[in-house]
Scaffold this active site. Structure first.
Site, PDB file in Angstrom:
ATOM      1  N   CYS A 117       0.868  -1.192   0.000  1.00  0.00           N
ATOM      2  CA  CYS A 117       0.000   0.000   0.000  1.00  0.00           C
ATOM      3  C   CYS A 117       0.896   1.232   0.000  1.00  0.00           C
ATOM      4  CB  CYS A 117      -0.882  -0.014   1.240  1.00  0.00           C
ATOM      5  SG  CYS A 117      -1.967   1.430   1.346  1.00  0.00           S
ATOM      6  N   HIS A 207      -2.699  -4.208 -10.623  1.00  0.00           N
ATOM      7  CA  HIS A 207      -3.364  -2.987 -11.130  1.00  0.00           C
ATOM      8  C   HIS A 207      -3.701  -3.171 -12.606  1.00  0.00           C
ATOM      9  CE1 HIS A 207      -2.495  -0.512  -7.562  1.00  0.00           C
ATOM     10  NE2 HIS A 207      -1.441  -1.285  -7.471  1.00  0.00           N
ATOM     11  N   GLU A 262     -10.471   0.536  -5.823  1.00  0.00           N
ATOM     12  CA  GLU A 262      -9.485  -0.342  -5.217  1.00  0.00           C
ATOM     13  C   GLU A 262     -10.025  -1.729  -4.894  1.00  0.00           C
ATOM     14  OE1 GLU A 262      -6.892   0.679  -2.107  1.00  0.00           O
ATOM     15  OE2 GLU A 262      -6.816   2.820  -2.618  1.00  0.00           O
ATOM     16  N   CYS A 271      -4.590   6.383  -4.340  1.00  0.00           N
ATOM     17  CA  CYS A 271      -3.978   5.046  -4.325  1.00  0.00           C
ATOM     18  C   CYS A 271      -2.531   5.216  -4.771  1.00  0.00           C
ATOM     19  CB  CYS A 271      -4.730   4.111  -5.273  1.00  0.00           C
ATOM     20  SG  CYS A 271      -4.051   2.440  -5.325  1.00  0.00           S
ATOM     21  N   GLY A 274      -1.336   2.564  -7.103  1.00  0.00           N
ATOM     22  CA  GLY A 274      -2.066   2.805  -8.361  1.00  0.00           C
ATOM     23  C   GLY A 274      -1.481   3.942  -9.153  1.00  0.00           C
TER      24      GLY A 274
HETATM   25  N1  LIG Z   1      -6.513  -1.995  -1.970  1.00  0.00           N
HETATM   26  C1  LIG Z   1      -5.146  -2.303  -2.393  1.00  0.00           C
HETATM   27  C2  LIG Z   1      -4.173  -2.044  -1.228  1.00  0.00           C
HETATM   28  C3  LIG Z   1      -4.081  -0.568  -0.883  1.00  0.00           C
HETATM   29  C4  LIG Z   1      -3.456   0.180  -2.010  1.00  0.00           C
HETATM   30  C5  LIG Z   1      -3.615   1.693  -1.977  1.00  0.00           C
HETATM   31  N2  LIG Z   1      -4.403   2.246  -0.916  1.00  0.00           N
HETATM   32  C6  LIG Z   1      -2.266   2.387  -2.082  1.00  0.00           C
HETATM   33  O1  LIG Z   1      -2.132   3.513  -1.577  1.00  0.00           O
HETATM   34  O2  LIG Z   1      -1.377   1.803  -2.743  1.00  0.00           O
HETATM   35  C7  LIG Z   1      -5.034  -3.777  -2.820  1.00  0.00           C
HETATM   36  O3  LIG Z   1      -5.843  -4.608  -2.374  1.00  0.00           O
HETATM   37  O4  LIG Z   1      -4.103  -4.072  -3.583  1.00  0.00           O
END
Ligand SMILES: N[C@H](CCC[C@H](N)C(=O)O)C(=O)O
Length: 328
Positions: A117, A207, A262, A271, A274
């Site tokens: 994350c 992604h 997400e 994100c 992301g």
């Molecule tokens: N929901 C994402 C994890 C958090 C990613 C995001 N909040 C960031 O800042 O990279 C997943 O399941 O891959």
């Protein structure tokens, strides 16, 4: 979330004495078990709420033991914005591993555990520095995505070496057919009756990035109905581990606007992984430069996919909102 007390209410109907005393005995035992259960489960946990561009997390200093003190099921309840603390996930600082300063694990607000994350690790680095009272410096953090290195800058921003992108389709993972060597770049995917062009990148977590449709229609983020189409991408069978999905509008080669749905958290304000994946996809598609500002609903991130070392550097804020304790 307060530990649930088992509350037994007995009916008022008349029953034979022998049965009544057995019921009374059962109730007594049941009550003791409930109290023991409550005693065993109830624990007050200190937490701090941090946010990075509105992507917000409950942070716990868990460095005293290897196992998180909060379960995925409890994380779901704590992330609830009406009945809990509220957040996009729960992040743990855990003991170090392989010579790092500490380790990180995260549970999404749906209880699933992602590998990484980006906004979260900026918040975690800030949190650990605040807890330890340490000066700005580089941290080495063990994560499920490998070694990640956040650097606390004097201006309050955090610059994170996010490592190298993973482009091999099977490692993202996706079953979409590669189009550029082993990478999936501008591959067609039917969703919601339209043909989207998808580029797939892993930052440790999966992604799927789109800049528009196969007929040349570009993304206009303001026109997206994310709550409706987001789950159609997240749960699409071509993404065996589900996926985060980024919808990107190009403002210039060095400036894009991105909205995200997400995996395990739905629509968030930002994100970090992301944004990194977005710039990689933009370069592969010839739409962006390697150094790019990514505007998210919560604010901008600066991303650089450095040619010299193939690593991605993300710079952005991480701020404390409040701290407290909660009984789980
Ligand atoms: N929901 C994402 C994890 C958090 C990613 C995001 N909040 C960031 O800042 O990279 C997943 O399941 O891959």
């Amino acid at each position: 979330m307060v530990a649930q007390q088992a509350v037994c209410t007995s009916g008022s109907r008349a029953v034979p004495a022998a049965v009544a005393s057995r019921q009374q005995q059962r109730r007594r035992v049941g009550g003791m078990q409930a109290r023991r259960q409550t005693a065993r489960c109830a624990a007050s946990i200190q937490f701090a709420k941090y946010q990075g561009l509105g992507n917000d997390f409950i942070l716990v200093d868990n460095r005293h033991q290897a196992e998180p003190v909060i379960s995925p099921e409890q994380a779901i309840k704590l992330c609830d914005r009406n009945f809990g603390i509220g957040g996009d996930g729960v992040i743990f600082a855990l003991p170090p591993s392989d010579g790092t300063d500490y380790s990180m694990r995260i549970f999404n607000s749906d209880g699933s555990e992602p590998e990484m994350c980006g906004n979260g690790i900026r918040c975690l680095a800030r949190f650990v520095a605040d807890v330890d009272g340490s000066q700005p410096k580089q941290h080495k953090v063990h994560t499920l995505a490998g070694l990640i290195q956040p650097n606390l800058l004097a201006d309050g921003q955090v610059c994170v070496d996010m490592g190298e992108p993973i482009l091999k389709a099977a490692d993202v993972p996706t079953t979409l057919q590669p189009t550029q060597g082993e990478a999936v770049v501008q591959q067609q995917l039917e969703v919601d009756g339209r043909t989207w062009l998808m580029t797939c990148v892993s930052m440790g977590n999966p992604h799927a990035i789109t800049f528009g449709l196969a007929d040349g229609t570009p993304i206009k983020v303001a026109e997206l109905d994310l709550p409706r189409i987001g789950p159609m991408f997240e749960h699409n069978p071509v993404f065996p581990a589900r996926t985060n999905t980024e919808f990107v509008e190009v403002l210039s080669p060095g400036h894009v606007r991105m909205h995200v749905w997400e995996r395990g958290a739905g629509r968030t304000l930002a994100c970090g992984t992301g944004a990194c994946a977005t710039v990689v996809a933009g370069v592969l598609e010839g739409k962006t430069e390697r150094s790019c500002q990514v505007d998210l609903p919560g604010g901008p991130l600066h991303i650089e996919w450095r040619e010299a070392d193939n690593r991605i550097y993300m710079t952005g804020p991480a701020e404390l909102v409040f701290s407290g304790s909660v009984t789980v």
